[in-house]
Design an enzyme around this catalytic site. Structure first.
Site, PDB file in Angstrom:
ATOM      1  N   ARG A 269      -4.630  12.609  17.162  1.00 35.70           N
ATOM      2  CA  ARG A 269      -4.863  11.376  17.909  1.00 35.70           C
ATOM      3  C   ARG A 269      -3.696  10.465  17.677  1.00 35.70           C
ATOM      4  O   ARG A 269      -2.729  10.546  16.717  1.00 35.70           O
ATOM      5  CB  ARG A 269      -6.088  10.667  17.300  1.00 35.70           C
ATOM      6  CG  ARG A 269      -6.085  10.503  15.742  1.00 35.70           C
ATOM      7  CD  ARG A 269      -7.357   9.692  15.218  1.00 35.70           C
ATOM      8  NE  ARG A 269      -7.855   8.665  16.084  1.00 35.70           N
ATOM      9  CZ  ARG A 269      -9.122   8.002  16.029  1.00 35.70           C
ATOM     10  NH1 ARG A 269      -9.992   8.663  15.486  1.00 35.70           N
ATOM     11  NH2 ARG A 269      -9.121   7.019  16.810  1.00 35.70           N
TER      12      ARG A 269
ATOM     13  N   ALA B 278     -16.039   1.329  13.166  1.00 43.61           N
ATOM     14  CA  ALA B 278     -15.585   0.033  13.113  1.00 43.61           C
ATOM     15  C   ALA B 278     -16.731  -0.851  13.279  1.00 43.61           C
ATOM     16  O   ALA B 278     -17.060  -1.989  12.644  1.00 43.61           O
ATOM     17  CB  ALA B 278     -14.331  -0.298  13.972  1.00 43.61           C
TER      18      ALA B 278
ATOM     19  N   ARG C 103      -6.332  -0.858  17.194  1.00 44.37           N
ATOM     20  CA  ARG C 103      -6.520  -1.230  15.776  1.00 44.37           C
ATOM     21  C   ARG C 103      -5.427  -2.399  15.403  1.00 44.37           C
ATOM     22  O   ARG C 103      -5.801  -3.336  14.518  1.00 44.37           O
ATOM     23  CB  ARG C 103      -6.553  -0.207  14.865  1.00 44.37           C
ATOM     24  CG  ARG C 103      -6.733  -0.597  13.581  1.00 44.37           C
ATOM     25  CD  ARG C 103      -6.721   0.769  12.479  1.00 44.37           C
ATOM     26  NE  ARG C 103      -7.083   0.081  10.961  1.00 44.37           N
ATOM     27  CZ  ARG C 103      -6.511  -0.348  10.258  1.00 44.37           C
ATOM     28  NH1 ARG C 103      -5.204  -0.362  10.449  1.00 44.37           N
ATOM     29  NH2 ARG C 103      -6.859  -0.717   9.097  1.00 44.37           N
TER      30      ARG C 103
ATOM     31  N   ASP D  34     -16.695   1.944   5.823  1.00 46.11           N
ATOM     32  CA  ASP D  34     -16.510   3.309   5.501  1.00 46.11           C
ATOM     33  C   ASP D  34     -16.708   3.736   4.014  1.00 46.11           C
ATOM     34  O   ASP D  34     -16.959   4.869   3.879  1.00 46.11           O
ATOM     35  CB  ASP D  34     -14.980   3.634   5.821  1.00 46.11           C
ATOM     36  CG  ASP D  34     -14.940   4.052   7.173  1.00 46.11           C
ATOM     37  OD1 ASP D  34     -15.752   3.690   8.047  1.00 46.11           O
ATOM     38  OD2 ASP D  34     -13.713   4.282   7.610  1.00 46.11           O
TER      39      ASP D  34
HETATM   40  C1  LIG Z   1      -4.351   2.517   8.205  1.00 45.41           C
HETATM   41  C2  LIG Z   1      -5.449   2.773   8.751  1.00 45.41           C
HETATM   42  C3  LIG Z   1      -5.594   3.290  10.589  1.00 45.41           C
HETATM   43  C4  LIG Z   1      -6.821   3.380  11.057  1.00 45.41           C
HETATM   44  N1  LIG Z   1      -6.711   3.822  12.247  1.00 45.41           N
HETATM   45  C5  LIG Z   1      -7.898   4.065  12.954  1.00 45.41           C
HETATM   46  C6  LIG Z   1      -7.892   4.120  14.467  1.00 45.41           C
HETATM   47  O1  LIG Z   1      -6.749   4.500  15.022  1.00 45.41           O
HETATM   48  N2  LIG Z   1      -8.816   4.531  14.934  1.00 45.41           N
HETATM   49  C7  LIG Z   1     -10.124   4.478  14.386  1.00 45.41           C
HETATM   50  O2  LIG Z   1     -11.131   4.603  14.997  1.00 45.41           O
HETATM   51  N3  LIG Z   1     -10.350   4.052  13.256  1.00 45.41           N
HETATM   52  C8  LIG Z   1      -9.048   3.879  12.481  1.00 45.41           C
HETATM   53  N4  LIG Z   1      -9.182   3.439  11.165  1.00 45.41           N
HETATM   54  C9  LIG Z   1     -10.505   3.420  10.416  1.00 45.41           C
HETATM   55  C10 LIG Z   1     -11.237   2.146  10.673  1.00 45.41           C
HETATM   56  O3  LIG Z   1     -10.462   1.201  10.717  1.00 45.41           O
HETATM   57  C11 LIG Z   1     -12.615   2.378   9.790  1.00 45.41           C
HETATM   58  O4  LIG Z   1     -13.283   3.452   9.994  1.00 45.41           O
HETATM   59  C12 LIG Z   1     -13.385   1.253  10.355  1.00 45.41           C
HETATM   60  O5  LIG Z   1     -13.101  -0.004  10.814  1.00 45.41           O
HETATM   61  C13 LIG Z   1     -14.067   0.586   9.064  1.00 45.41           C
HETATM   62  O6  LIG Z   1     -13.322   0.000   8.317  1.00 45.41           O
HETATM   63  P1  LIG Z   1     -13.258  -0.494   6.680  1.00 45.41           P
HETATM   64  O7  LIG Z   1     -12.995  -1.783   6.476  1.00 45.41           O
HETATM   65  O8  LIG Z   1     -14.379  -0.026   6.214  1.00 45.41           O
HETATM   66  O9  LIG Z   1     -12.515   0.760   6.138  1.00 45.41           O
HETATM   67  P2  LIG Z   1     -10.757   0.725   6.406  1.00 45.41           P
HETATM   68  O10 LIG Z   1     -10.327   0.495   7.732  1.00 45.41           O
HETATM   69  O11 LIG Z   1     -10.401   2.217   5.982  1.00 45.41           O
HETATM   70  O12 LIG Z   1     -10.190  -0.146   5.397  1.00 45.41           O
HETATM   71  C14 LIG Z   1     -10.263   0.101   3.885  1.00 45.41           C
HETATM   72  C15 LIG Z   1      -9.229  -0.935   3.390  1.00 45.41           C
HETATM   73  O13 LIG Z   1      -9.299  -0.631   1.782  1.00 45.41           O
HETATM   74  C16 LIG Z   1      -7.765  -0.583   1.310  1.00 45.41           C
HETATM   75  N5  LIG Z   1      -8.148   0.337  -0.145  1.00 45.41           N
HETATM   76  C17 LIG Z   1      -8.288   1.262  -0.028  1.00 45.41           C
HETATM   77  N6  LIG Z   1      -8.449   1.690  -1.424  1.00 45.41           N
HETATM   78  C18 LIG Z   1      -8.293   0.538  -2.192  1.00 45.41           C
HETATM   79  C19 LIG Z   1      -8.210   0.242  -3.331  1.00 45.41           C
HETATM   80  N7  LIG Z   1      -8.514   1.085  -4.437  1.00 45.41           N
HETATM   81  N8  LIG Z   1      -7.755  -1.279  -3.892  1.00 45.41           N
HETATM   82  C20 LIG Z   1      -7.792  -2.074  -2.904  1.00 45.41           C
HETATM   83  N9  LIG Z   1      -7.733  -2.021  -1.563  1.00 45.41           N
HETATM   84  C21 LIG Z   1      -8.211  -0.580  -1.134  1.00 45.41           C
HETATM   85  C22 LIG Z   1      -7.066   0.420   2.324  1.00 45.41           C
HETATM   86  O14 LIG Z   1      -5.646   0.030   2.058  1.00 45.41           O
HETATM   87  C23 LIG Z   1      -7.699  -0.441   3.814  1.00 45.41           C
HETATM   88  O15 LIG Z   1      -6.777  -1.521   3.773  1.00 45.41           O
HETATM   89  C24 LIG Z   1      -7.991   3.246  10.452  1.00 45.41           C
HETATM   90  C25 LIG Z   1      -8.167   2.926   9.106  1.00 45.41           C
HETATM   91  C26 LIG Z   1      -6.884   2.734   8.326  1.00 45.41           C
HETATM   92  C27 LIG Z   1      -6.885   2.249   6.877  1.00 45.41           C
END
Ligand SMILES: Cc1cc2nc3c(=O)[nH]c(=O)nc-3n(C[C@H](O)[C@H](O)[C@H](O)COP(=O)(O)OP(=O)(O)OC[C@H]3O[C@@H](n4cnc5c(N)ncnc54)[C@H](O)[C@@H]3O)c2cc1C
Length: 459
Positions: A216, A329, A133, A316
């Site tokens: 994990r 992801a 990640r 997500d």
């Molecule tokens: C810190 C972190 C570590 C992760 N580690 C793993 C891993 O090791 N393995 C794995 O399979 N998946 C991991 N995931 C989840 C994975 O990244 C997601 O399931 C997938 O990539 C979908 O990404 P996304 O952008 O929809 O959500 P996310 O990756 O969860 O990103 C959401 C973003 O929105 C930001 N956010 C949240 N609420 C607000 C708000 N109210 N206002 C502004 N910004 C906000 C968060 O800080 C984050 O940066 C992790 C997620 C995070 C946030």
């Protein structure tokens, strides 16, 4: 807030990325995670004007690893610097199933999409199984930087709204001040705890406990010095582990809920018989680096775009995945590619319809893949290890080719007009990006659990 949208001018090439003609559509992305950053990059490439608001104060690279499948990288060749970094920093691993005592059941080898003759959707890109990640978030944020897309840190979205002409986000900043930010389209890419449900459906999506949690994390290779054999990810740089256990109410749905190696070992020792090599390896977990992640599940939620069409959930926030689906992801990145393309095809003036077209094109595929997480989980939890050792083909956990041959950009181009007619005129439309020949059937957690109970009773 000082930032505003940078207007696009003529088509340009920056860092080898060819930006298409300006569309005049402004997109405000909430959440600078993997999904949010890719939405910004693809939207920039398609000629839209973008901003990203992120709650954290800086780029958060914590986390371990994930496998991201070829459809997510369908346009990676169009970002040459990023492609080079991706291929350099990903890990080729081979896949095997082992008994927990340490005996090999079956060696499956290379990812199927890299078999000789296989054609996947990430044209010209070598897509290995595993990425970290930290590397992927770094790669996406550096590409944003090179294209001049500013990630505005320290901005938390607290509510979403819209009127006929614009979408609105209320944002609080670290100094306690609040502002109202507007754009043609707001993308809620703010993860599983999104605050956008109130505006989009008017109700929260319930997260139910699955009864299990997951330890994990990663152990750097230089902390290990033994020969290792286990059903975990081993690369030249790190060993990545994921151990499911019956939860006791202490784990959280948070990537910051860390526990110590002692706690993991205590839990393993409650179930004797684990491979001593694995136990030895896990004794090297660096302090407070192991994430104790509660496994929650949510019913599929079909409505990602608001009724006015100006606010749309992505990644997500629209659909959470069980880790056993191996697709969280990937589907967030597919969403990003699809949404940016749909907004380009919809054009300025009809962007609020484009978000609904994107939702129509994506939901059934995503929901079907979410279900594979349940099927794989059932297999992993209830497998008869002796039978599987005698007949490894009983382990049917797989990623069928319809998942990794899909190209979300081409799919949007080919199906936009028909899906738009479906939305605006009620014309018939059928998605073709799911399992071939099998029509989509709505499902929910309760019905899946009932099936699981019935199948266990019949065993
Ligand atoms: C810190 C972190 C570590 C992760 N580690 C793993 C891993 O090791 N393995 C794995 O399979 N998946 C991991 N995931 C989840 C994975 O990244 C997601 O399931 C997938 O990539 C979908 O990404 P996304 O952008 O929809 O959500 P996310 O990756 O969860 O990103 C959401 C973003 O929105 C930001 N956010 C949240 N609420 C607000 C708000 N109210 N206002 C502004 N910004 C906000 C968060 O800080 C984050 O940066 C992790 C997620 C995070 C946030």
């Amino acid at each position: 807030m000082s930032s505003s949208f940078q207007e696009t001018r003529d088509p340009v090439v920056v860092d080898g990325v060819h930006r298409l003609s300006p569309t005049g559509i402004s997109i405000l992305i909430v959440g600078g995670g993997v999904g949010g950053m890719m939405t910004a990059l693809e939207s920039w490439r398609q000629g839209h004007n973008v901003r990203i608001l992120e709650r954290n104060e800086k780029l958060d690279t914590i986390g371990d690893c994930f496998g991201i499948l070829p459809p997510a990288w369908s346009t990676l060749r169009l970002f040459p610097t990023m492609k080079e970094q991706f291929e350099r920093e990903s890990y080729d691993v081979e896949f095997s199933f082992w008994r927990y005592e340490g005996r090999l059941i079956d060696h499956r080898g290379e990812a199927e999409w890299n078999y000789p003759g296989a054609v996947h959707s990430a044209q010209d890109v070598r897509v290995p199984w595993i990425e970290t990640r930290s590397s992927i978030t770094n790669m996406l944020s550096k590409q944003c930087e090179r294209l001049g897309i500013n990630i505005e840190y320290g901005n938390t979205a607290v509510s979403y709204d819209e009127n006929e002409n614009e979408a609105i986000v209320t944002v609080t900043r670290l100094d306690g001040t609040t502002s109202r930010e507007t754009a043609d389209i707001v993308v809620a890419a703010d993860g599983v705890a999104t605050t956008s449900h109130d505006h989009i459906t008017g109700r929260k999506v319930r997260a139910e406990s699955s009864g299990y949690a997951l330890y994990r994390g990663m152990i750097p290779m230089d902390l290990l010095n033994s020969d290792l054999h286990a059903n975990i990810i081993i690369t030249r740089d790190f060993l990545c582990y994921a151990i499911t256990y019956k939860e006791d109410g202490n784990s959280k749905e948070s990537w910051k809920a860390a526990v110590s190696a002692d706690e993991v070992l205590k839990r393993l020792n409650e179930n004797p018989g684990w491979d001593p090599d694995l136990v030895e390896v896990l004794s090297h977990i660096p302090d407070k680096s192991c994430i104790d992640w509660t496994l929650r599940w949510r019913d599929p939620q079909p409505q990602w775009a608001s009724s006015g069409g100006r606010v749309v959930q992505l990644g997500d926030s629209a659909h959470s995945f069980l880790p056993t689906s191996g697709n969280g992801a990937t589907q967030a990145l597919e969403d990003a590619l699809s949404l940016a393309q749909c907004l380009c095809l919809g054009r300025k003036g009809k962007e609020h319809i484009a978000t609904k077209v994107h939702n129509k094109l994506r939901f059934e595929r995503v929901s079907t893949i979410q279900k594979t997480g349940f099927v794989n989980r059932r297999l992993m939890h209830h497998i008869d290890l002796d039978a599987a050792e005698a007949r490894p083909e009983l382990i049917t956990m797989s990623l069928p080719s319809w998942i990794w041959t899909h190209n979300p950009v081409e799919y949007a181009i080919d199906n936009y007009a028909a899906a738009e007619a479906h939305i605006t005129k009620g014309s018939p439309f059928r998605n073709t990006n799911g399992p071939p020949g099998i029509p989509y059937e709505p499902w929910d957690i309760a019905s899946e659990m009932e099936k699981e109970m019935l199948s266990l009773q019949h065993e």
